[in-house]
Design a protein around this motif. Structure first.
Motif, short mmCIF file in Angstrom:
data_model
loop_
_atom_site.label_atom_id
_atom_site.label_comp_id
_atom_site.label_asym_id
_atom_site.label_seq_id
_atom_site.Cartn_x
_atom_site.Cartn_y
_atom_site.Cartn_z
N TRP A 69 0.75 -1.13 0.07
CA TRP A 69 0.19 0.20 0.04
C TRP A 69 0.86 1.47 0.09
O TRP A 69 0.39 2.35 -0.59
N THR A 70 1.88 1.02 0.62
CA THR A 70 2.80 2.51 0.76
C THR A 70 3.38 2.65 -0.72
O THR A 70 3.25 3.84 -1.24
N TYR A 71 3.62 1.61 -1.32
CA TYR A 71 4.45 1.90 -2.71
C TYR A 71 3.06 2.26 -3.45
O TYR A 71 3.25 3.06 -4.68
N PHE A 72 1.79 1.80 -3.47
CA PHE A 72 0.76 2.13 -4.30
C PHE A 72 0.58 3.53 -4.01
O PHE A 72 0.30 4.65 -4.61
N ILE A 73 0.62 4.12 -2.70
CA ILE A 73 0.41 5.58 -2.37
C ILE A 73 1.60 6.29 -3.00
O ILE A 73 1.06 7.50 -3.42
N ILE A 74 2.71 5.87 -3.12
CA ILE A 74 3.95 6.63 -3.84
C ILE A 74 3.63 6.72 -5.13
O ILE A 74 3.80 7.94 -5.94
N PHE A 75 3.05 5.77 -5.92
CA PHE A 75 2.73 5.67 -7.11
C PHE A 75 1.41 6.92 -7.61
O PHE A 75 1.93 7.65 -8.53
N ILE A 76 0.63 6.78 -6.82
CA ILE A 76 -0.63 7.85 -6.89
C ILE A 76 -0.03 9.17 -6.75
O ILE A 76 -0.34 9.83 -7.58
N ILE A 89 13.30 9.56 3.06
CA ILE A 89 13.84 10.34 4.26
C ILE A 89 12.90 9.56 5.36
O ILE A 89 13.25 9.45 6.44
N GLY A 90 11.61 9.26 5.07
CA GLY A 90 10.86 8.42 5.79
C GLY A 90 11.20 7.12 6.31
O GLY A 90 10.51 6.35 6.75
N GLY A 91 12.10 6.59 5.50
CA GLY A 91 12.52 5.13 5.90
C GLY A 91 12.43 4.41 4.67
O GLY A 91 12.76 2.96 4.83
N MET A 92 11.78 4.48 3.56
CA MET A 92 11.62 3.82 2.45
C MET A 92 13.00 3.19 1.89
O MET A 92 13.72 4.13 1.67
N PRO A 93 12.97 2.05 1.39
CA PRO A 93 14.09 1.71 0.31
C PRO A 93 14.07 2.50 -0.77
O PRO A 93 13.22 2.89 -1.51
N ALA A 94 15.38 3.13 -1.03
CA ALA A 94 15.47 4.31 -2.15
C ALA A 94 15.18 3.74 -3.64
O ALA A 94 14.36 4.38 -4.02
N VAL A 95 15.82 2.62 -4.02
CA VAL A 95 15.70 2.00 -5.51
C VAL A 95 13.92 1.84 -5.47
O VAL A 95 13.60 2.21 -6.74
N PRO A 96 13.05 0.99 -4.85
CA PRO A 96 11.98 0.84 -5.37
C PRO A 96 11.18 2.07 -5.10
O PRO A 96 10.34 2.21 -6.04
N VAL A 97 11.50 2.96 -4.28
CA VAL A 97 10.79 4.35 -4.25
C VAL A 97 11.12 4.98 -5.41
O VAL A 97 10.14 5.49 -6.10
N ILE A 98 12.01 5.04 -5.82
CA ILE A 98 12.52 5.79 -7.12
C ILE A 98 11.86 5.24 -8.36
O ILE A 98 11.35 5.91 -9.15
N VAL A 100 10.49 11.42 -24.69
CA VAL A 100 11.75 11.07 -24.63
C VAL A 100 12.51 11.94 -23.75
O VAL A 100 13.15 11.21 -22.55
N LEU A 101 12.62 13.26 -23.88
CA LEU A 101 13.09 14.08 -23.12
C LEU A 101 12.56 14.14 -21.64
O LEU A 101 13.27 14.17 -20.59
N MET A 102 11.23 13.89 -21.73
CA MET A 102 10.55 14.11 -20.20
C MET A 102 10.90 12.78 -19.44
O MET A 102 11.07 12.75 -18.22
N THR A 103 10.97 11.51 -20.14
CA THR A 103 11.35 10.38 -19.40
C THR A 103 12.66 10.64 -18.96
O THR A 103 13.18 10.41 -17.65
N ALA A 104 13.69 10.93 -19.67
CA ALA A 104 15.00 11.20 -19.16
C ALA A 104 14.77 12.20 -17.92
O ALA A 104 15.90 12.04 -17.04
N SER A 105 14.31 13.30 -18.23
CA SER A 105 14.53 14.39 -17.01
C SER A 105 13.55 13.75 -15.91
O SER A 105 14.18 13.92 -14.58
N ILE A 106 12.28 12.93 -15.86
CA ILE A 106 11.99 12.43 -14.72
C ILE A 106 12.89 11.59 -14.01
O ILE A 106 12.89 11.53 -12.80
N ALA A 107 13.46 10.72 -14.74
CA ALA A 107 14.67 9.93 -14.36
C ALA A 107 15.62 10.70 -13.41
O ALA A 107 15.94 10.08 -12.46
N PHE A 108 16.14 11.62 -14.17
CA PHE A 108 17.14 12.33 -13.70
C PHE A 108 16.90 12.77 -12.33
O PHE A 108 17.67 12.78 -11.37
N TRP A 109 15.71 13.67 -12.29
CA TRP A 109 15.34 14.07 -11.00
C TRP A 109 15.09 12.95 -10.02
O TRP A 109 15.30 13.38 -8.66
N ALA A 110 14.37 12.05 -10.30
CA ALA A 110 13.88 10.96 -9.37
C ALA A 110 15.42 10.55 -8.67
O ALA A 110 15.50 10.52 -7.47
N VAL A 111 16.43 10.08 -9.48
CA VAL A 111 17.53 9.49 -8.90
C VAL A 111 18.40 10.59 -8.44
O VAL A 111 19.12 10.36 -7.24
#
Length: 161
Positions: free
Chosen positions: A3-10, A28-37, A121-132
């Motif tokens: 449910w936490t990942y579902f909320i993050i997705f939404i 910061i809340g303690g969730m694992p970084a890679v799955p959250v990203i 393509v540019l927005m996908t790269a941008s979203i990935a860049f900012w998330a990481v």
């Protein structure tokens, strides 16, 4: 935990929350970084792709909603136009999400003449860049503040109560 990942997705899919806010807060809340990203990227990208695909319908809807007095020169629109004029479409795609949000950036990029595919393509790269980038900064910069002796962050503690 699912449910936490579902909320993050939404939340990542909602305009103005997006990956720039959700990823650091969740990490910061303690969730694992890679799955959250990954989950946040997918959530944000889903709605951005829908914006790009249905840009003509959205534009027509906005025109009908506006009155004759209103113009298309809002502060965000002017800021995006200034970024696009100075740095081009790639600059708008990479700088825009931090200042005006990914959804509005995608909409304006297509409006300013970018093709749908190039914008996607540019927005996908941008979203990935900012998330990481923001996820990495949150993980490395706040890890020592958010974790306790049992290696739980505040989100994990709240869910386990």
């Amino acid at each position: 935990m699912i449910w936490t990942y579902f909320i993050i997705f939404i939340l990542a899919a909602i305009p103005f929350f997006e990956v720039t806010m959700i990823v650091p807060i969740a990490i910061i809340g303690g969730m694992p970084a890679v799955p959250v990203i990954l989950v946040a990227i997918l959530g944000n990208l889903l709605t951005v792709a829908l914006f790009i695909i249905f840009v003509d319908s959205i534009r027509n809807w906005r025109k009908k909603k506006k009155t004759n007095v209103e113009t298309n020169d809002s502060k965000r629109h002017q800021r995006a136009k200034k970024i696009r004029d100075k740095y081009g479409l790639p600059g708008l795609a990479f700088i825009g999400p931090f200042f005006i949000g990914t959804h509005l950036t995608a909409l304006l990029a297509v409006t300013f003449g970018g093709t749908r595919l190039k914008t996607l393509v540019l927005m996908t790269a941008s979203i990935a860049f900012w998330a990481v980038s923001l996820g990495g900064a949150a993980y490395l910069g706040f890890d020592f503040l958010a974790k306790d002796e049992e290696d739980f962050g505040f989100i994990t503690r709240l869910l386990n109560q």
